[in-house]
Design an enzyme around this catalytic site. Structure first.
Site, PDB file in Angstrom:
ATOM      1  N   LYS A  55      -7.229 -14.488  -8.361  1.00  0.00           N
ATOM      2  CA  LYS A  55      -8.493 -14.347  -7.650  1.00  0.00           C
ATOM      3  C   LYS A  55      -9.382 -13.271  -8.280  1.00  0.00           C
ATOM      4  O   LYS A  55      -8.877 -12.266  -8.756  1.00  0.00           O
ATOM      5  CB  LYS A  55      -8.158 -13.937  -6.202  1.00  0.00           C
ATOM      6  CG  LYS A  55      -9.143 -14.392  -5.167  1.00  0.00           C
ATOM      7  CD  LYS A  55      -8.578 -14.124  -3.783  1.00  0.00           C
ATOM      8  CE  LYS A  55      -9.413 -13.080  -3.080  1.00  0.00           C
ATOM      9  NZ  LYS A  55      -9.014 -12.828  -1.703  1.00  0.00           N
ATOM     10  N   LYS A 113       0.822  -1.214   0.000  1.00  0.00           N
ATOM     11  CA  LYS A 113       0.000   0.000   0.000  1.00  0.00           C
ATOM     12  C   LYS A 113       0.849   1.254   0.000  1.00  0.00           C
ATOM     13  O   LYS A 113       0.447   2.266  -0.574  1.00  0.00           O
ATOM     14  CB  LYS A 113      -0.954   0.014   1.201  1.00  0.00           C
ATOM     15  CG  LYS A 113      -2.119  -0.950   1.032  1.00  0.00           C
ATOM     16  CD  LYS A 113      -3.276  -0.594   1.944  1.00  0.00           C
ATOM     17  CE  LYS A 113      -4.416  -1.578   1.771  1.00  0.00           C
ATOM     18  NZ  LYS A 113      -5.510  -1.371   2.727  1.00  0.00           N
ATOM     19  N   LYS A 123     -12.124  -7.067  -6.488  1.00  0.00           N
ATOM     20  CA  LYS A 123     -12.997  -5.911  -6.651  1.00  0.00           C
ATOM     21  C   LYS A 123     -12.275  -4.730  -7.276  1.00  0.00           C
ATOM     22  O   LYS A 123     -12.886  -3.744  -7.624  1.00  0.00           O
ATOM     23  CB  LYS A 123     -13.690  -5.522  -5.329  1.00  0.00           C
ATOM     24  CG  LYS A 123     -12.823  -5.385  -4.113  1.00  0.00           C
ATOM     25  CD  LYS A 123     -13.714  -5.142  -2.878  1.00  0.00           C
ATOM     26  CE  LYS A 123     -12.882  -5.001  -1.617  1.00  0.00           C
ATOM     27  NZ  LYS A 123     -13.665  -4.763  -0.420  1.00  0.00           N
TER      28      LYS A 123
END
Ligand code: TRP
Length: 334
Positions: free
Chosen positions: A197, A115, A200
């Site tokens: 995977k 991040k 989103k």
């Protein structure tokens, strides 16, 4: 343990649009756990502000997520579905636990490294201590099990280390939580790149089915899903795309792999993909309808927002008071 029952805690971020993977891999299974555990489903809005958010958007998404949990079949009377920011014990315990967590431990967290690379202009202290707040979330409720994906395992390990460290100094204060490894909660992969995977935040809009996708978009995405040059509907490592579609189909309709393989024997991919699309619609359409209905029931949702904030605070404060006493804070005068 809480009141003699095992407790389960799950935190979820109200950022990004939830996908079919979030539903089949997590949400759907929670519904089957609600009778077995004392459950806490926390919308972690305090975690969300570690990256910059639009305030109105965050508020809206948080409410939608909370509503969605109820729409998915989690009874808000039994399950404590609530906002992290409505229970001040989270932030208070996080402060204390900050003083029992080492800089070195936090520097090793891979999510922090990822991040801070992604948000290089905003590497704030909250981003660094994010895992400590997560530890506080979990430890406040004497949590026995935490359903987490592989990406959160490192944070759960740190939570356990902090709990054990604290217990070693002060005696048995915290339950040391375990990861909850569910029964066959299917891991749903990207429709365009079935080795990764379903996410989103995928940039390819055909890669993920979102929970609020209308039926025609769902059908289109299923038809465009990547398969292989073969024609056989068979589960296998050599067929990641088809296997993923089988997983989606069987999780939606509660069937076994063998049943699905048999059903589509000799039928080819066109027929199969169409059926997968219909199966997904049959699961998501009722969820969407219930979500739309509940979204209009303002008083009903508000009642549980208030009630569950109080319930969460009741249990969380019990742990917090114990911790405050252990570390030497003065007693409250009543
Ligand atoms: N960090 C988690 C995520 O991004 C969210 C989270 C916050 C969480 N607190 C938690 C998950 C406590 C499990 C338990 O997915």
């Amino acid at each position: 343990m809480i009141d003699g029952r095992k407790s389960l805690f799950s935190g979820m971020q109200a950022t990004g649009n939830l996908t079919l993977g979030n539903y089949l891999g997590a949400l759907k299974n929670f519904v089957t756990l609600q009778d077995e555990y004392e459950t806490f489903f926390c919308v972690v809005d305090e975690h969300s502000i570690t990256v910059r958010q639009d305030p109105a958007e965050l508020r809206k998404r948080a409410r939608n997520l909370l509503t969605l949990y109820i729409a998915a079949g989690l009874d808000p009377e039994k399950n404590c579905i609530y906002y992290q920011s409505h229970c001040s014990a989270h932030a208070e315990l996080a402060w204390i636990l900050n003083c029992y967590t080492y800089m070195g431990e936090l520097s090793r967290m891979t999510q922090f490294k990822d991040k801070s690379a992604k948000h290089a202009d905003n590497i704030n202290a909250g981003l660094f201590t994010y895992p400590v707040l997560m530890a506080a979330d979990i430890l406040l409720f004497q949590t026995d099990v935490v359903p987490v994906g592989i990406d959160q395992m490192q944070h759960l390990e740190l939570t356990r280390d902090i709990a054990i460290r604290f217990n070693n100094i002060y005696g048995d204060v915290f339950t040391v939580p375990e990861a909850y490894i569910g029964k066959a909660g299917a891991k749903i992969m990207s429709l365009q790149d079935p080795l990764h995977k379903m996410s989103k935040s995928d940039e390819n809009e055909n890669a993920s089915i979102y929970l609020m996708d209308p039926p025609d978009a769902i059908m289109r995405k299923c038809k465009r899903a990547v398969t292989d040059s073969d024609t056989e509907v068979r589960y296998g490592e050599d067929k990641p795309g088809v296997s993923n579609l089988i997983d989606i189909y069987r999780s939606c309709l509660s069937k076994s792999v063998e049943e699905v393989e048999k059903e589509f024997e000799g039928k080819g991919y066109g027929v199969f993909k169409e059926a997968v699309g219909e199966a997904v619609v049959s699961v998501l359409k009722p969820l969407q309808d219930e979500f739309a209905r509940l979204s209009k029931e303002k008083d009903y949702i508000d009642k549980y927002i208030k009630q569950n904030a109080e319930k969460a605070s009741y249990y969380a404060n019990k742990t917090l008071r114990k911790v405050q006493k252990k570390v030497g804070f003065p007693e409250r005068i009543r």
